[in-house]
Design an enzyme around this catalytic site. Sequence first.
Site, short mmCIF file in Angstrom:
data_model
loop_
_atom_site.label_atom_id
_atom_site.label_comp_id
_atom_site.label_asym_id
_atom_site.label_seq_id
_atom_site.Cartn_x
_atom_site.Cartn_y
_atom_site.Cartn_z
N ARG A 82 7.17 -4.52 3.35
CA ARG A 82 6.76 -4.21 4.72
C ARG A 82 6.36 -2.74 4.83
O ARG A 82 5.43 -2.40 5.56
CB ARG A 82 7.90 -4.56 5.69
CG ARG A 82 7.47 -4.57 7.15
CD ARG A 82 8.51 -5.17 8.06
NE ARG A 82 9.75 -4.40 8.06
CZ ARG A 82 10.88 -4.80 8.65
NH1 ARG A 82 10.93 -5.97 9.27
NH2 ARG A 82 11.97 -4.05 8.61
N LYS A 184 6.05 -0.93 11.07
CA LYS A 184 7.20 -0.12 11.51
C LYS A 184 6.76 1.34 11.52
O LYS A 184 7.08 2.13 10.63
CB LYS A 184 8.38 -0.36 10.57
CG LYS A 184 9.69 -0.37 11.30
CD LYS A 184 10.77 -1.06 10.51
CE LYS A 184 12.15 -0.67 10.94
NZ LYS A 184 12.47 -0.90 12.36
N GLU A 220 9.11 -9.27 21.86
CA GLU A 220 10.38 -8.85 21.25
C GLU A 220 11.00 -7.76 22.10
O GLU A 220 10.54 -7.48 23.21
CB GLU A 220 10.15 -8.41 19.80
CG GLU A 220 9.22 -7.23 19.64
CD GLU A 220 9.13 -6.76 18.18
OE1 GLU A 220 10.10 -6.87 17.44
OE2 GLU A 220 8.05 -6.25 17.82
N1 PLP Z 1 11.63 -5.62 15.83
C1 PLP Z 1 11.65 -4.29 15.88
C2 PLP Z 1 10.76 -3.62 16.86
C3 PLP Z 1 12.49 -3.56 15.03
O1 PLP Z 1 12.52 -2.23 15.08
C4 PLP Z 1 13.33 -4.25 14.13
C5 PLP Z 1 14.19 -3.53 13.21
O2 PLP Z 1 13.89 -3.31 12.08
C6 PLP Z 1 13.27 -5.65 14.11
C7 PLP Z 1 12.42 -6.30 14.97
C8 PLP Z 1 14.11 -6.43 13.16
O3 PLP Z 1 13.60 -6.38 11.86
P1 PLP Z 1 14.54 -6.55 10.60
O4 PLP Z 1 15.26 -7.83 10.78
O5 PLP Z 1 13.61 -6.56 9.46
O6 PLP Z 1 15.47 -5.38 10.61
C1 COI Z 2 16.63 -1.73 12.36
O1 COI Z 2 17.20 -2.72 12.81
O2 COI Z 2 16.76 -1.37 11.19
C2 COI Z 2 15.77 -0.91 13.19
O3 COI Z 2 15.00 -0.17 12.65
C3 COI Z 2 15.88 -0.98 14.63
C4 COI Z 2 16.12 0.35 15.25
C5 COI Z 2 15.99 0.16 16.70
C6 COI Z 2 17.44 0.93 14.88
#
Ligand code: PLP
Ligand code: COI
Length: 341
Positions: A82, A184, A220
């Site tokens: 990612r 991200k 989201e």
């Molecule tokens: N959506 C957003 C905007 C996020 O910042 C995060 C955190 O990483 C997620 C979703 C969840 O992603 P993940 O499960 O890969 O941490």
């Molecule tokens: C994560 O879950 O790792 C994120 O980056 C989300 C952030 C809002 C702490």
Amino acid sequence: MDKKNIDWENLGFGYIPTDKRYVANFKDGKWDEGALIDDPNIVMNECAGVLQYAQTIFEGLKAYTTEDGHIVTFRPDLNGQRMEDSARRLEMPVFPADRFVEAVEQTVRANAAYVPPFGSGATLYVRPYMFGINPVIGVKPADEYQFRVFTTPVGPYFKGGVKPLTLCVSDFDRAAPNGTGHIKAGLNYAMSLHAIVTAHANGYDENMYLDSATRTKVEETGGANFIFVTKDQKVVTPHSNTILPSITRRSLLYVAEHYLGLEVEERDVYLDEVKDFAECGLCGTAAVISPVGKIVDHGKEICLPSGMEKMGPTIQKLYDTLTGIQMGRIEAPKGWIKVIV
Ligand code: PLP
Ligand code: COI
């Protein structure tokens, strides 16, 4: 190895510097070999690309102590991939996913004394990130970049741990069609700060963002994807090109289908149908799965039948199975767990 003297059980989601961090520099078209260093501070030029035009991306994953005493990470290869996607979208050089995994591993190993013990409820949060570091004044990509990884021990992202959250439907947009919602990038979070401060001031825990094109579909929150459960126990999650492809969400869909035998559906989810779901949760690395009890849409309350006291039964099963896999109590699908120590 002796653990640090930290009150693991009462950690919040904050920054505590640990002993070592990883740094690699991109200059003259290539990455150097990278190293672990001690200094948590960064010195850069006043005109650095990241400071002027926000050319920065990041990742988030966790290291866990398993029941049998190993230190592991969860699917770090997916974070590496990612981050490659994020870099391409912001015209940054790719830090290869295999080097990313290696850097995470080195940093976690060097900070093993900060990985919270099994059963403490805390974890070591790992934050890889990359930014443009040389002076940039015309609007263009930087030529030099720094990739870094630091770690910090954390407790629950939302205060109150697993108490169901109250969200509000936001009037602000998080992402535009063909924008950067699917990567991200730090800029996605900078522009969400006013929205989250506003939500908190109005007494809500988080925002539910809608799709900015039609404002009819659930996207989201600021830091997590949605997962819903229907009254007949189907697990439903929004499909959208403008949300972050959460690794937790992708893992939960697999767990729902292959461990719990539930039907799963990734599709458009309309705000109008949220009132018909039985359970709702926010999923992400930081959020794990945080249950949602109520969503307020401009004064109209949508109360999930699972209520405001505890997680609904299906979300609880998903939570138990996912964290069981992460902490080594339940056998993981092949390749999900990377043992570090
Ligand atoms: N959506 C957003 C905007 C996020 O910042 C995060 C955190 O990483 C997620 C979703 C969840 O992603 P993940 O499960 O890969 O941490
Ligand atoms: C994560 O879950 O790792 C994120 O980056 C989300 C952030 C809002 C702490």
